[in-house]
Scaffold this active site. Sequence first.
Site, short mmCIF file in Angstrom:
data_model
loop_
_atom_site.label_atom_id
_atom_site.label_comp_id
_atom_site.label_asym_id
_atom_site.label_seq_id
_atom_site.Cartn_x
_atom_site.Cartn_y
_atom_site.Cartn_z
CG HIS A 290 -6.64 -69.73 -123.18
ND1 HIS A 290 -7.21 -68.50 -123.31
CD2 HIS A 290 -5.34 -69.94 -122.99
CE1 HIS A 290 -5.41 -68.24 -122.41
NE2 HIS A 290 -4.33 -68.78 -122.54
CG HIS A 333 -4.56 -75.02 -115.97
ND1 HIS A 333 -5.12 -73.87 -115.67
CD2 HIS A 333 -3.37 -74.52 -115.97
CE1 HIS A 333 -4.59 -72.67 -115.59
NE2 HIS A 333 -2.89 -73.93 -115.61
CD GLU A 339 1.57 -72.95 -114.55
OE1 GLU A 339 0.33 -72.14 -113.75
OE2 GLU A 339 0.85 -73.17 -115.37
CE1 TYR A 348 -3.14 -64.38 -117.19
CE2 TYR A 348 -3.43 -65.92 -114.76
CZ TYR A 348 -3.04 -65.43 -116.00
OH TYR A 348 -3.37 -66.97 -116.64
CG HIS A 363 -1.68 -72.00 -109.61
ND1 HIS A 363 -1.85 -70.88 -110.07
CD2 HIS A 363 -1.90 -71.42 -108.19
CE1 HIS A 363 -2.38 -70.43 -109.14
NE2 HIS A 363 -2.64 -70.29 -108.42
CG HIS A 369 -3.91 -74.26 -111.62
ND1 HIS A 369 -3.02 -75.32 -111.83
CD2 HIS A 369 -2.89 -72.78 -112.48
CE1 HIS A 369 -2.23 -74.45 -111.97
NE2 HIS A 369 -1.80 -73.76 -112.85
#
Length: 435
Positions: A290, A333, A339, A348, A363, A369
């Site tokens: 990803h 991560h 963010e 989502y 976050h 998260h």
Amino acid sequence: MADELNYQHGFRNHFSTEALPGALPEGQNSPQKCAYGLYAEQLTGSAFTAPRHQNLRSWLYRIRPSVVQSAYRPLENHQVHTSPLDKPAADPNQMRWDPAPLPDEPTDFIDGLLTIAVNGDAGAQTGVGVHVYAFNQDMTDRFFYTADGEMLFVPQLGTLRLRTEFGEIEVDNGEIAVIPRGVKFQVRKGQNVDAARGYICENYGSPVELPGLGPIGANGLANPRDFQSPVAAYEDVEGDFSLVAKFSGRFWETRLGHSPLDVVAWHGNYAPYKYNLAHFNTINTVSFDHPDPSIFTVLTSASDTPGVANLDFVIFPPRWMVAENTFRPPWFHRNMMSEFMGLIHGEYDAKAEGFLPGGASLHNCMSPHGPDAETFDKASNAELKPQYLADTLAFMFESRYVYHPTEAALATEYRQRDYVDVWSTLRSNFTPEQR
């Protein structure tokens, strides 16, 4: 102003537009006498001495100059805030909010604004403020501008009609609009809209621009030609009007005897614009893993550190997922960047439930998260065939500065105080006896 809206294409092109023939002077900016008895006025969005490619300014030819107004007086507003905040302190906890409720009483755009979080220092021209809006009444005798930063609109419910000094812009769901610092405007509902809701990023730092493409090459992400700025339109209306200014974090009000949307012609590269997010050319992996979310950047505001953004506006649009032998949703991560995320429509892919269109999550720097437990289990066992994510459009306001939530945002009833529990059922799957 005309009902039919017309646009000019290109990102920060030098446009020339006039609502009356000959209203723009030829060969100079400020003649001794302007055509039609107009006044010449320059609006600058950068220092006069900024390099040519960063110099932002437009010349406006208007019926009355902006100085024709009463003295500014303070206007109380306890819902909108600007950094730095005295309190509360920044919080490392993961946070999430349901959509802001639509108002029951008549509420215009200004009264329907609520600040969720801020960072940086608006006085030093760093950082951003994140607001949500919910309103059901048009601005008719009130106008607004902010001297603290440019405003990036992300509608979530209902079309917006932005009436600006430069002309009108209609912004639908799935589109964004940017109103530069200092530009006067009104916000009204689009046709057949009862109420509107969405997000705003007030950027205190350098104006947003298109990101560099680097190894991607000449094409991809947002194309400059898909941005649209309004053509000149004006109204010559007298009456009792209010102009609300956001200046150094406070609201101020001045009275006008005329509409400030009286610009008959303008030319320059400092103007409002809009962009349809469906035109974003998404780049994604066609092999494995990803990619970092930076590959989805639409607009960026540079900081004084190269490669570290004051603001990145990032979207997660409909796209093909084809990565092999890969956990396809965003991985767990912890980031140096902070963010703020919102959802325009659909779902989502990193959350099974609880993250709703019109809602938001925050976050902060180094707060862990990632996918909730249900999403992790599903993605870990999914058949990895090509999949098209059709019903989704999420975004992030990502910043190098830590977000400070406001007291109102922390106290609001639609904050999800149990958000951290979405990860509570993640258990150890460690099996040292087998690979």
